[in-house]
Design a protein around this motif. Sequence first.
Motif, PDB file in Angstrom:
ATOM      1  N   PRO A  45     -56.622 -94.891  79.423  1.00 23.27           N
ATOM      2  CA  PRO A  45     -55.993 -95.050  78.114  1.00 23.27           C
ATOM      3  C   PRO A  45     -56.920 -95.906  77.248  1.00 23.27           C
ATOM      4  O   PRO A  45     -57.740 -96.663  77.782  1.00 23.27           O
ATOM      5  N   ILE A  46     -56.799 -95.786  75.948  1.00 24.46           N
ATOM      6  CA  ILE A  46     -57.502 -96.768  75.115  1.00 24.46           C
ATOM      7  C   ILE A  46     -56.503 -97.900  74.899  1.00 24.46           C
ATOM      8  O   ILE A  46     -55.368 -97.675  74.490  1.00 24.46           O
ATOM      9  N   TYR A  47     -56.922 -99.107  75.252  1.00 22.15           N
ATOM     10  CA  TYR A  47     -55.992-100.234  75.321  1.00 22.15           C
ATOM     11  C   TYR A  47     -55.814-100.871  73.943  1.00 22.15           C
ATOM     12  O   TYR A  47     -56.722-100.834  73.107  1.00 22.15           O
ATOM     13  N   HIS A  68     -55.256-107.831  80.844  1.00 25.77           N
ATOM     14  CA  HIS A  68     -54.888-108.482  82.095  1.00 25.77           C
ATOM     15  C   HIS A  68     -55.228-107.585  83.274  1.00 25.77           C
ATOM     16  O   HIS A  68     -55.791-106.497  83.100  1.00 25.77           O
ATOM     17  N   ALA A  96     -54.315 -92.275  68.388  1.00 25.37           N
ATOM     18  CA  ALA A  96     -54.911 -92.680  69.666  1.00 25.37           C
ATOM     19  C   ALA A  96     -55.175 -91.495  70.595  1.00 25.37           C
ATOM     20  O   ALA A  96     -56.244 -91.390  71.205  1.00 25.37           O
ATOM     21  N   ILE A 136     -46.780 -94.362  79.970  1.00 25.42           N
ATOM     22  CA  ILE A 136     -47.291 -93.578  78.835  1.00 25.42           C
ATOM     23  C   ILE A 136     -47.562 -92.124  79.220  1.00 25.42           C
ATOM     24  O   ILE A 136     -48.186 -91.388  78.474  1.00 25.42           O
ATOM     25  N   HIS A 143     -50.243 -93.510  87.392  1.00 22.33           N
ATOM     26  CA  HIS A 143     -50.130 -94.371  88.577  1.00 22.33           C
ATOM     27  C   HIS A 143     -49.027 -95.406  88.391  1.00 22.33           C
ATOM     28  O   HIS A 143     -48.420 -95.507  87.324  1.00 22.33           O
ATOM     29  N   GLY A 144     -48.806 -96.200  89.433  1.00 17.45           N
ATOM     30  CA  GLY A 144     -47.725 -97.194  89.398  1.00 17.45           C
ATOM     31  C   GLY A 144     -48.133 -98.451  88.630  1.00 17.45           C
ATOM     32  O   GLY A 144     -49.240 -98.565  88.123  1.00 17.45           O
ATOM     33  N   MET A 178     -46.117-106.481  84.812  1.00 18.44           N
ATOM     34  CA  MET A 178     -46.989-107.433  84.141  1.00 18.44           C
ATOM     35  C   MET A 178     -47.263-106.894  82.746  1.00 18.44           C
ATOM     36  O   MET A 178     -47.657-105.743  82.588  1.00 18.44           O
TER      37      MET A 178
END
Length: 527
Positions: free
Chosen positions: A11-13, A20, A229, A261, A287-288, A297
């Motif tokens: 993903p683009i953060y 993190h 995005a 997402i 994924h998880g 988090m």
Amino acid sequence: MSKPKFYLTTPIYYPSGKLHIGHSYTTVAADTLARYKRMRGFDVMFLTGTDEHGQKIERRAAEAGMSPQDFVDQIVSSIKDLWELMDISYDRFIRTTDQQHVRSIEQIFTRLYERGEIYKSTYEGLYCTPCEAFWLEGQLDEGKCPDCGAEVELTNEECYFFRLSKYTERLQELLETPGFLEPRSRAREMINNFLKPGLEDLAVSRTSFTWGVRLPFDDKHVVYVWVDALFNYLTALGFPDETDDVKRYWPADIHLMAKEIVRFHSLIWPALLMALDLPLPKKVFGHGWLLFGGDKMSKSKGNVVDPVILCNRYGVDAIRYFLLREVPFGTDCNFSTEALITRINSDLANDLGNLVSRTAAMIRKYFPEGLIDERVTASPDPELRQMATELPAKVAADLDELQYSKALTEIWTLVSRTNKYIDETMPWVLAKDPEAKTRLATVLFNLADVLRIIAVLIGPFMPSTPNKIRTALGIPEQNAAGRSLTDWESALELDLYCAPSGVPKTDPLFPRLDLEKELEALEQFAD
Ligand code: ME8
């Protein structure tokens, strides 16, 4: 023959704050796959980047008393530093504020508008700013955003809408296609939660703020940040121009992300591509989550673990190993210092690190002039050698399925078998018997040779450890015949170990950690 291509993305953060360890998780997984595919001869395009527009960033910048552009510039620079620290070998880094991306989005929107895929209307409903997502009343969880738990805001504004609903049937077919969305359970979730209740058209522009790409045909509107995005995966290749990269790399082979997402990538993104008659990505993998105290988090919850602190304290490879080893890739993983230190001590310091140092120390001690060339094979050599021969195919099959944890478990099964081999063959006993010199040399050669293979196979996961292992055992990059001892193919063959310049004395690969001390130390950082 030209190499096959492999295009993978993270993903683009959002550069709304420092990243993190959750963001590192996806990026390390992607990097491992990219490194593995390169080793297997693919022409890899590995894309990552930052998602810089939208209301959330605009608000964060205002809180920091900065312009949005200055605000994102400083965070993006820290993100690039983080990827450098973590040995992330991306090929391209896209920022949605790049001029080329902005121009591309304008052209894409014009094209969608001209094709009748978007129309003007009014959006009256709920919006979650941390997730930049629209919600219906019935989708909320106790009145809050079902993804992040934040308060949603009522919005009422003129918007352009994308005809998402018209793609319902094709999306259903796509989600039922084996291999498109994995793990498979996520495809059922998408069908049950979004397709069955009926897809609504999607608001794809906003007028209540300005930090975004303006619609060229109606400049009161900025493009909805998710649509801006999602197109990064194409604009990074030069789309809508028909560039060589677009022709070569599109469609993407895999989009990697965490599960929250997946709906944007498996519903909205394919529908947008359908609207433009473009090929669809081959796979979306959700994924998880990394959890902290049982909770996801996340920056908005403040329960985040800083990867810079962890990498500086324990080494990048130890952190990468932990992330990929701890749980299967689709499953949530509880992050705790105890779990991290325990893994480092047991798997890295004890199992692998000790194996390397014991092997190197015995070669140095018993054969200071270098291993003699004669060999005499005995039990259990064949068993060890067979396991080593079978390992590369197992690791390859696991990595092709994104089963990182399984692949590492297979490698560590060989590490354990090799440690057991030392206990069974007892080189220190053989060393006392001058008649057993040839057998001793064979045992030590087998140990070093298996470690040579292990070093190659852990390379995609732990980029700097293979060279440390090779250095510790005196293994050069190539043997005397010019044969590479670092490429994937070298792991398929036994008996290539050599140490032409001897076996040097080196530091332990992974020093053992004191759990109590580490808990105390990390506590300080948490303050
Ligand atoms: O969603 N556990 O950006 P984002 C595992 N800009 N992975 C995690 C995680 C956690 N606790 N926290 C974050 C966005 N991630 C959009 C994406 S793409 C066209 C636009 C990882 O900064 C994971 O990959 O919120 C997750 O999907 C992503 O970061 C969300 O990053």
